[in-house]
Design a protein around this motif. Structure first.
Motif, PDB file in Angstrom:
ATOM      1  N   PHE A   1       0.839  -1.193   0.000  1.00 45.66           N
ATOM      2  CA  PHE A   1       0.000   0.000   0.000  1.00 45.66           C
ATOM      3  C   PHE A   1       0.882   1.254   0.000  1.00 45.66           C
ATOM      4  N   HIS A   2       0.555   2.199  -0.896  1.00 46.61           N
ATOM      5  CA  HIS A   2       1.232   3.489  -0.854  1.00 46.61           C
ATOM      6  C   HIS A   2       0.894   4.196   0.461  1.00 46.61           C
ATOM      7  N   LYS A   3      -0.421   4.214   0.782  1.00 46.20           N
ATOM      8  CA  LYS A   3      -0.908   4.655   2.083  1.00 46.20           C
ATOM      9  C   LYS A   3      -1.989   3.660   2.480  1.00 46.20           C
ATOM     10  N   PRO A   4      -2.322   3.560   3.767  1.00 42.27           N
ATOM     11  CA  PRO A   4      -3.374   2.605   4.160  1.00 42.27           C
ATOM     12  C   PRO A   4      -4.645   2.814   3.327  1.00 42.27           C
ATOM     13  N   GLY A   5      -5.153   1.704   2.756  1.00 43.45           N
ATOM     14  CA  GLY A   5      -6.355   1.791   1.936  1.00 43.45           C
ATOM     15  C   GLY A   5      -6.087   2.052   0.468  1.00 43.45           C
ATOM     16  N   GLN A   6      -4.797   2.222   0.084  1.00 46.49           N
ATOM     17  CA  GLN A   6      -4.464   2.501  -1.316  1.00 46.49           C
ATOM     18  C   GLN A   6      -3.471   1.466  -1.836  1.00 46.49           C
TER      19      GLN A   6
END
Length: 799
Positions: free
Chosen positions: A62-67
């Motif tokens: 994940f690039h950021k959480p959720g992505q």
């Protein structure tokens, strides 16, 4: 270190994860090992169920959480670098991520789905794994995102502090919507099947846009009071004091998140149009729940609200896009940004599968004609013509038909569980009331214990509506059976509903999908994994319609300057709910309106004094046919016999009986082969019934060999006796021989699955021979016991 001797998990721990950490991936927020994609389809066999193997990605990055931005498939070092690539690509397709990796611990094979230089795949050393920022930059450039757009797209999800991640399809719906809005799209449509978390998805979209300040004032519209209240207390709770509910004649403009009923902000008189107290540019974002209902009609008041706030970004949420010749919400919102269908939800194991029991009643199929001059029970002469299914419970009531339907419903519950939550969909309020009475009489013993065992829940009945929450809440035992017509078709999150009864003539695909959706939620805590549809009016023929679960097709075709004739407005229990009428959200006329609270189409007379509905008490009705309909592994209705279907399905897996025998004899556990075939849609219990009287005495092995290749079957008892005749136990000691003989008897009674279970030695009557440790010691240890069990199975199937 001998890398070839390491397990796949060891390869991950010792080589892959360290390589990711060295490339600056954060192990807590960016690396998810064994990331769950699906839960595994629920497979129903008789009254039992199991789950297919769920899909998990070895790594989701994940690039950021959720992505999510990449997946990695790991293999042990006996495999080549790229052996996991095809599996990884399948997971990447599900998550729709651009970067895909496969590894065996020596390095990585990198598959770049958005490669510009034409080199899609290349090998990387362990030290060459790209950083999160490098992959994100490639993706952002491919998407053409500006710095400002990236700030919106990378806004954090709401988190309650747990490690909970939205399901993969919810991630896709949220991220695709945010990306489209960041790029300036103003009208968006999300199509998600009932029970897949549309409101939770909407919450995360709104939260991220609100937190990034891309949207500052937001309106969420729904068409049921219960939907608004549930949304505020459940999914939208984190908005806290920034959130308010709009009620009639109130327009407090100091909040940022507004929730409202359509009916609360519209009316026939100008001063009742509360939404006009807000300026047209007040809201930045409007989310329309269940947008297939009234908002699709071009002249509806719902559409009027949307056009008044036309400068706002507008998102339509629906399970069933409204597509008719005259009305289209795709025309208004555009093609769906993302769709997740009922069929996909069932396949992934997030939604409950269903079995269908079709019950055909003689008068429905052959029709009924009254004798000349025949009077109904109220003394009205019945018009002389042939009455058929479209007339029953509308212009003609056959009381014995109602009683028969109530009996069949009650018989089904008595054979399964009389406290399974049940919704009975009727043609109108009168029909729902008569059905309630008939069900009360069929279940007099339970009604005597609690009068709320059966309740009519319709728009005109306050007592019934007050019990709606109790019907929905899994913790509430009563009501058990709810009779209704339209009120419970949408917005009723009945997670434990196990029986949906269709005694309603359904012509609308949208309505049919909504009704089926009442049963599709899974609630594991209460043992709800699947549900049954009892169909008395051939409504399930709509399953055969290509539109049942296909992608919505736009057929909105206005011609020239011709005005668009609106279709019939949506109704609640037969009463129009078109905004601008004097009805409240539950389908009632308000007190003092001058109208009866009883729906117009339920009147018992019409202007020329003909009875609205004939009621006939003593015409006998009977069931002509009753059959269970089955759905294959891909969710399609099986229209051929189960024998033919099994023959065809087995033929796809095994070209000859020898191929099958090789697989069967080579399996460490025979039950594993049975489960594998069950996942391909082989219905062993139903097949046993179709084979004949002795069917249930046959092993799945014999059923398949008999049906697919014409071999004469042996019963389990016959197979067990054949082994005993060979003096099979003579080569074992006395206690071991007794254990094997007990296992053989267990097989004869219950089949091969139970004797392969590790706990079988601790179950009666085998546990009477000694403790599990003593019994295993009689064979000389665990390995020798397992060898003896394998030889016993070989002896069983040697014929």
């Amino acid at each position: 270190m001998n890398k070839k001797a390491l397990s796949e998990r060891d390869i991950c721990t010792k080589f892959i994860t360290p390589a990711l950490e060295k490339a600056s991936w954060d192990i807590v927020t960016q690396i998810r090992e064994e990331f769950p994609l699906t839960k595994g389809r629920v497979i129903v066999r008789g009254q039992m169920h199991t789950r297919a193997q769920p899909k998990r990605a070895d790594y989701a990055l994940f690039h950021k959480p959720g992505q999510p931005i990449a997946v990695i498939e790991a293999k042990d070092n006996k495999h080549s670098l790229g052996d996991g690539m095809q599996q990884a690509l399948a997971y990447a397709e599900m998550l729709q991520v651009p970067f895909v990796f496969s590894s065996n611990g020596d390095g990585f094979l990198f598959h770049n789905r958005i490669a510009k230089d034409g080199v899609i795949e290349r090998e990387l050393a362990l030290s060459e794994f790209p950083s999160p920022q490098a992959l994100w930059q490639l993706w952002a450039e491919h998407q053409g995102l500006t710095e400002a757009q990236q700030q919106v797209v990378t806004q954090d999800y709401y988190s309650d502090g747990s490690n909970k991640t939205p399901r993969y399809y919810q991630l896709l719906a949220i991220n695709k919507t945010i990306e489209a809005i960041a790029k300036g799209q103003q009208r968006l449509l999300l199509v998600m099947a009932t029970g897949t978390g549309k409101t939770y998805t909407a919450f995360q979209i709104i939260w991220r846009l609100w937190k990034s300040r891309a949207k500052k004032r937001i309106l969420f519209l729904a068409d049921r009071n219960i939907l608004v209240d549930q949304t505020m207390t459940n999914d939208f709770k984190p908005f806290g004091p920034a959130m308010t509910k709009i009620v009639k004649r109130q327009a407090n403009k100091s909040y940022e998140i507004y929730l409202s009923l359509y009916q609360a902000v519209t009316g026939t008189e100008e001063e009742r149009n509360i939404y006009k107290q807000f300026s047209p540019d007040f809201f930045d974002l409007i989310v329309i729940d269940e947008c297939h209902r009234g908002s699709a009609a071009e002249d509806s008041a719902w559409r009027e609200i949307l056009e008044y706030f036309s400068s706002a970004t507008q998102i339509g949420l629906t399970a069933t896009p409204k597509e008719t010749k005259d009305v289209s919400n795709i025309d208004y919102f555009g093609e769906p940004v993302y769709s997740y269908s009922l069929r996909q939800g069932i396949e992934d194991g997030f939604l409950a599968p269903y079995k269908v029991v079709r019950i055909d009643i003689d008068k429905d199929l052959t029709g009924w004609r009254p004798d000349k001059g025949m009077l109904d029970k109220h003394g009205n002469e019945i018009e002389d013509r042939i009455y058929n299914q479209r007339d029953f419970d509308r212009s003609l009531v056959l009381e014995q038909r109602t009683n028969l339907v109530a009996k069949k419903i009650s018989d089904y519950l008595k054979a399964s569980n009389r406290f399974d939550k049940t919704i009975v969909f009727c043609d109108n309020i009168d029909h729902a009331e008569r059905m309630r009475q008939a069900l009360v009489n069929e279940n007099a013993d339970l009604v005597a214990q609690n009068a709320k065992y059966v309740m009519r829940i319709t728009g005109d009945n306050e007592e019934g509506k007050q019990e709606l929450d109790n019907f929905i809440f899994p913790e509430s035992k009563y009501p058990v059976i709810a009779t209704t017509s339209k009120l419970m078709t949408t917005g009723v999150d009945a997670q434990t509903c196990k029986l949906v009864v269709l005694d309603q003539r359904i012509q609308s695909m949208t309505e049919f999908k909504q009704i089926i959706g009442r049963g599709t939620r899974i609630n594991e805590d209460y043992g709800k994994y699947w549900f049954t549809i009892l169909d008395f009016k051939k409504a399930t023929e709509l399953f055969a319609d290509p539109a049942f679960d296909g992608d919505p097709v736009q057929i909105y075709e206005p011609k020239g300057d011709d005005p668009i004739v609106p279709p019939e407005p949506p109704t609640v229990d037969g009463v129009s709910t078109t905004a601008g009428s004097s009805l409240d959200p539950d389908g009632n006329y308000p007190q003092g309106s001058g109208y009866s609270s009883h729906p117009v189409n339920d009147r018992d007379d019409d202007p020329d004094d003909k009875p609205r509905r004939y009621v006939v008490a003593n015409v006998e009705v009977k069931v002509l046919a009753e059959r269970v309909q089955y759905f294959d592994a891909s969710g399609k209705l099986i229209t051929e016999s189960l024998k033919d279907y099994t023959r065809k399905t087995i033929g796809k897996e095994f070209s000859t009986i020898n191929d099958f025998l090789k697989r069967w004899n080579g399996a460490e556990k025979k039950q594993a082969v049975i489960n594998e075939l069950a996942e391909h849609g082989i219905f062993f219990d139903a097949l046993a019934e179709e084979v004949g009287q002795q069917g249930k005495a046959f092993d799945p092995f014999d059923l398949l060999c008999h049906v697919a290749w014409g071999q004469p079957p042996l019963t389990r008892r016959e197979r067990a006796e054949n082994v005993k005749k060979r003096n099979y136990f003579g080569k074992y000691g006395e206690q071991a021989g007794r254990v094997l003989e007990a296992l053989l008897d267990k097989y004869a009674d219950e089949g091969v699955g139970p004797i392969e279970e590790p706990q079988i030695l601790s179950i009666a009557p085998i546990n009477q021979l000694g403790t599990p440790i003593e019994l295993i010691r009689a064979f000389g240890g665990k390995e020798k016991y397992q060898q003896a069990l394998a030889e016993l199975e070989q002896a069983l199937y040697s014929a």
